[in-house]
Write an enzyme that holds these catalytic residues in place. Structure first.
Site, PDB file in Angstrom:
ATOM      1  CD  GLU A   1      69.372  22.518  74.733  1.00 39.47           C
ATOM      2  OE1 GLU A   1      69.308  21.369  74.264  1.00 39.47           O
ATOM      3  OE2 GLU A   1      70.440  23.071  75.027  1.00 39.47           O
TER       4      GLU A   1
ATOM      5  CB  ILE B   1      77.179  24.839  70.455  1.00 43.56           C
ATOM      6  CG1 ILE B   1      75.958  25.133  69.571  1.00 43.56           C
ATOM      7  CG2 ILE B   1      77.932  26.136  70.777  1.00 43.56           C
ATOM      8  CD1 ILE B   1      74.861  25.921  70.270  1.00 43.56           C
ATOM      9  NE  ARG B   2      81.831  27.180  73.040  1.00 44.08           N
ATOM     10  CZ  ARG B   2      81.512  27.001  74.312  1.00 44.08           C
ATOM     11  NH1 ARG B   2      82.309  26.342  75.111  1.00 44.08           N
ATOM     12  NH2 ARG B   2      80.423  27.533  74.807  1.00 44.08           N
TER      13      ARG B   2
ATOM     14  CG  HIS C   1      72.921  22.395  72.475  1.00 41.88           C
ATOM     15  ND1 HIS C   1      72.871  22.771  73.793  1.00 41.88           N
ATOM     16  CD2 HIS C   1      74.217  22.434  72.130  1.00 41.88           C
ATOM     17  CE1 HIS C   1      74.083  23.028  74.233  1.00 41.88           C
ATOM     18  NE2 HIS C   1      74.929  22.837  73.235  1.00 41.88           N
TER      19      HIS C   1
ATOM     20  CB  CYS D   1      76.150  20.111  74.934  1.00 45.55           C
ATOM     21  SG  CYS D   1      77.597  20.678  74.037  1.00 45.55           S
TER      22      CYS D   1
ATOM     23  N   GLY E   1      76.064  24.362  78.405  1.00 46.26           N
ATOM     24  CA  GLY E   1      76.646  25.553  79.028  1.00 46.26           C
ATOM     25  C   GLY E   1      78.148  25.342  79.039  1.00 46.26           C
ATOM     26  CD  GLU E   2      83.149  25.534  80.121  1.00 49.25           C
ATOM     27  OE1 GLU E   2      83.178  25.707  78.903  1.00 49.25           O
ATOM     28  OE2 GLU E   2      83.782  24.630  80.687  1.00 49.25           O
ATOM     29  CB  SER E   3      81.342  20.626  81.488  1.00 47.10           C
ATOM     30  OG  SER E   3      82.535  20.864  80.780  1.00 47.10           O
TER      31      SER E   3
ATOM     32  NE  ARG F   1      85.592  21.914  78.894  1.00 49.31           N
ATOM     33  CZ  ARG F   1      86.452  22.778  78.418  1.00 49.31           C
ATOM     34  NH1 ARG F   1      87.642  22.396  78.014  1.00 49.31           N
ATOM     35  NH2 ARG F   1      86.136  24.055  78.346  1.00 49.31           N
TER      36      ARG F   1
HETATM   37  N1  GLN Z   1      82.404  22.950  75.488  1.00 51.10           N
HETATM   38  C1  GLN Z   1      81.490  23.123  76.576  1.00 51.10           C
HETATM   39  C2  GLN Z   1      82.036  22.493  77.846  1.00 51.10           C
HETATM   40  O1  GLN Z   1      83.118  22.098  77.923  1.00 51.10           O
HETATM   41  C3  GLN Z   1      80.130  22.523  76.241  1.00 51.10           C
HETATM   42  C4  GLN Z   1      79.453  23.383  75.219  1.00 51.10           C
HETATM   43  C5  GLN Z   1      77.969  23.305  75.232  1.00 51.10           C
HETATM   44  O2  GLN Z   1      77.329  22.867  76.186  1.00 51.10           O
HETATM   45  N2  GLN Z   1      77.409  23.803  74.164  1.00 51.10           N
HETATM   46  O3  GLN Z   1      81.374  22.372  78.796  1.00 51.10           O
END
Ligand code: GLN
Length: 236
Positions: free
Chosen positions: A215, A149-150, A213, A88, A57-59, A118
């Site tokens: 999942e 993903i990112r 990921h 992630c 998600g987004e940390s 990150r």
């Molecule tokens: N870049 C996201 C973050 O900083 C992580 C991306 C992801 O979980 N796919 O949290």
């Protein structure tokens, strides 16, 4: 760990992020133990859990929501005692220190003694996929399809003398490392396959970290690994 036929609450926290996907994967596992998968939204939910998955998600958002729910300290305590898997964004939260944070910094749980960057692949490399050799999986000669993903990048392994050893479970080939100012400067030798930046999955004690990921694939072998080795197995 609970034993015998007692139910095992193997739990996914999702204050934000990919809860449903992990739940689907966990339900596919064929285990002797009964597995209960619940969303953790409060300290009370957490107190009933035997293990935790911190999803992608987004940390920064996950940490912020955890703080607002009064869960940050309980999560840190949980991480000291019970198995946690970070995927992630979850890997970022589980690390001891984070670089390239958003303005204002990044709260972490500090369960794994590594430093991580990150969005370590830079803005040009939003996402990519790679076939991975993951140690310890069932049918381990069948590659695992890694979806990044990112994704964060592991910068260094920093275990203190009394910490459990860190065990690398999967690496990317060195040729797949991005050339960027932060990751592989032009003048740096980037041919060392042991470079920490190639690590995409690792284990420390009962904790597991993947920068990709699992999942988001149809392959549940890493979920199986986490449950069998980290949650139910003996610590390494
Ligand atoms: N870049 C996201 C973050 O900083 C992580 C991306 C992801 O979980 N796919 O949290």
């Amino acid at each position: 760990m609970q034993s015998g036929s007692e139910p095992t609450n193997h739990v996914v926290i999702a204050l934000q992020g990919a809860f449903a996907e992990h739940q689907v994967m966990l339900k596919k596992l064929s285990l002797k133990q009964k597995l209960t998968v619940v969303l953790v939204r409060s300290e009370e939910d957490l107190s009933k859990c035997d293990a935790l998955i911190l999803p992608g998600g987004e940390s920064t958002t996950i940490a912020l929501l955890a703080r607002l729910a009064g869960l940050l300290e309980p999560l840190r305590e949980f991480t000291k005692k019970k198995p946690v898997w970070g995927t992630c964004a979850g890997a970022i939260l589980l690390a001891q220190s984070v670089e390239n944070t958003k303005k204002g910094g990044q709260e972490v749980l500090g369960g794994i003694s590594i430093s991580i960057a990150r969005n370590g692949w830079g803005s040009q490399v939003e996402s990519f996929e790679a076939a991975l050799e993951v140690e310890g999986l069932r049918e381990s000669d069948r590659p695992f399809h890694g979806v990044f993903i990112r994704a964060p990048v592991v910068l260094s392994l920093d275990p203190k003398p009394l910490d459990p050893p860190i065990h690398v479970v999967a690496r990317l080939s060195i040729g797949l490392l991005p050339k960027s100012q932060t990751l592989v400067p032009e003048d740096e030798d980037d041919t060392d396959p042991r470079d920490a930046r190639t690590i995409v999955a690792l284990r420390q004690g009962r904790h597991l970290l993947t920068t990709f990921h699992p999942e988001l694939t149809a392959d549940h072998r890493i979920h199986e690994y986490f449950v069998m080795e980290c949650v139910l197995g003996t610590p390494v």
